[in-house]
Every structure is written in structure tokens, then in C-alpha cells.
Design a protein around this motif. Structure first.
Motif, mmCIF file in Angstrom:
data_model
loop_
_atom_site.group_PDB
_atom_site.id
_atom_site.type_symbol
_atom_site.label_atom_id
_atom_site.label_comp_id
_atom_site.label_asym_id
_atom_site.label_seq_id
_atom_site.Cartn_x
_atom_site.Cartn_y
_atom_site.Cartn_z
ATOM 1 N N VAL A 1 0.930 -1.266 -0.183
ATOM 2 C CA VAL A 1 0.118 -0.157 0.273
ATOM 3 C C VAL A 1 0.793 1.229 0.017
ATOM 4 O O VAL A 1 1.653 1.397 1.076
ATOM 5 C CB VAL A 1 -1.009 0.043 1.255
ATOM 6 N N LEU A 2 0.800 2.075 -1.157
ATOM 7 C CA LEU A 2 1.718 3.011 -1.312
ATOM 8 C C LEU A 2 0.913 4.495 -0.856
ATOM 9 O O LEU A 2 -0.472 4.395 -1.197
ATOM 10 C CB LEU A 2 2.038 3.379 -2.819
ATOM 11 N N ASP A 3 1.412 5.232 -0.188
ATOM 12 C CA ASP A 3 0.870 6.510 0.263
ATOM 13 C C ASP A 3 1.233 7.585 -0.650
ATOM 14 O O ASP A 3 2.333 7.711 -1.088
ATOM 15 C CB ASP A 3 1.131 7.067 1.655
ATOM 16 N N TRP A 4 0.107 8.395 -1.332
ATOM 17 C CA TRP A 4 0.434 9.408 -2.403
ATOM 18 C C TRP A 4 0.077 10.823 -1.523
ATOM 19 O O TRP A 4 -1.046 10.636 -0.899
ATOM 20 C CB TRP A 4 -0.348 9.093 -3.643
ATOM 21 N N GLY A 5 0.824 11.749 -2.077
ATOM 22 C CA GLY A 5 0.390 12.992 -1.610
ATOM 23 C C GLY A 5 -0.472 13.675 -2.509
ATOM 24 O O GLY A 5 -0.816 13.228 -3.534
#
Length: 127
Positions: free
Chosen positions: A56-60
């Protein structure tokens, strides 16, 4: 790229094998790839998205990657994520994979059997 072409990227033989397994078994994807990729591949194989785990990647707000949340087990390791799920999986559990992190599920006793899948990638340390 694979998100948009998952259907074309998967061999007919693999699709047939997964379709057969889905008739009588639970099939899960535990991947070190981003979750979006795992879901796209799962969709192409008719595996429910709830059974498709990936990093799970967190994107700004600007759309750039910001961080990995280490509180999410799959972001730390495949075997840690599997440990959380294994109590709900019927035995025997068989893992199919092409790398050391896949084999680790067997090595750590999380799954009962391991099958090395080498159609797309052949890793010498696995063979």
C-alpha cells in the motif's frame, strides 16, 4: 503498464489453472508489487479484490509517493501479511511463487507446500 494490460500479460495456461482452482479453493495474491497491480492481476484472473494483497503506497496531494505505512503487514513482508490471514485459510495451504519471499512462506511454516513457478521469471537461488 501492467495495471492496464494485466489481461494480456497473463498466459492462457495460468488463467486456466487459476479458474480451475477457484472452483474448489480459495485463491489469494500476496505480492510485493503495489496493491493496484495485485488487484489488476486478480481482476484478470477473477480473484476477488479482497483476496489481492500488495504493498500500500501513500500518495501526496500532488500525486507523488510520500511513504510506506509500516503498520500495514504487507508493507513489511509477505510472510507477516500471510501470518495474519492463515488462521482463516483451510489446510493444506499451497504457495506458488517465483522468488525467495514466496519460498519464505514455506520455509517459515506458514504454508504446507511450495511450488516454484518459473514461466515469467527464473531465479537461480529458488531453483
Amino acid at each position: 503498464p501492467i495495471i492496464h494490460s494485466a489481461e494480456r500479460s497473463i498466459s492462457a495456461a495460468l488463467k486456466k489453472m487459476i479458474a480451475s482452482l477457484l472452483q474448489d479453493h480459495q485463491v489469494w495474491i500476496l505480492s510485493g508489487a503495489p496493491r493496484e497491480v495485485a488487484i489488476a492481476v486478480g481482476k484478470a484472473l477473477k480473484i476477488p479484490s479482497a483476496h489481492c494483497l500488495g504493498v500500500v503506497l501513500d500518495w501526496g496531494p500532488s500525486g507523488l509517493f510520500t511513504k510506506l505505512d509500516s503498520a500495514i503487514a504487507i508493507n513489511r513482508s509477505k510472510w507477516e501479511a500471510a501470518q495474519c490471514l492463515v488462521p482463516s485459510w483451510p489446510r493444506p495451504i499451497i504457495s506458488i511463487g517465483d522468488g525467495a519471499t514466496d519460498y519464505a512462506l514455506f520455509e517459515k511454516g506458514i504454508v504446507d507446500h511450495f511450488i516454484a513457478f518459473t514461466q515469467y521469471k527464473r531465479r537461480q537461488n529458488l531453483l
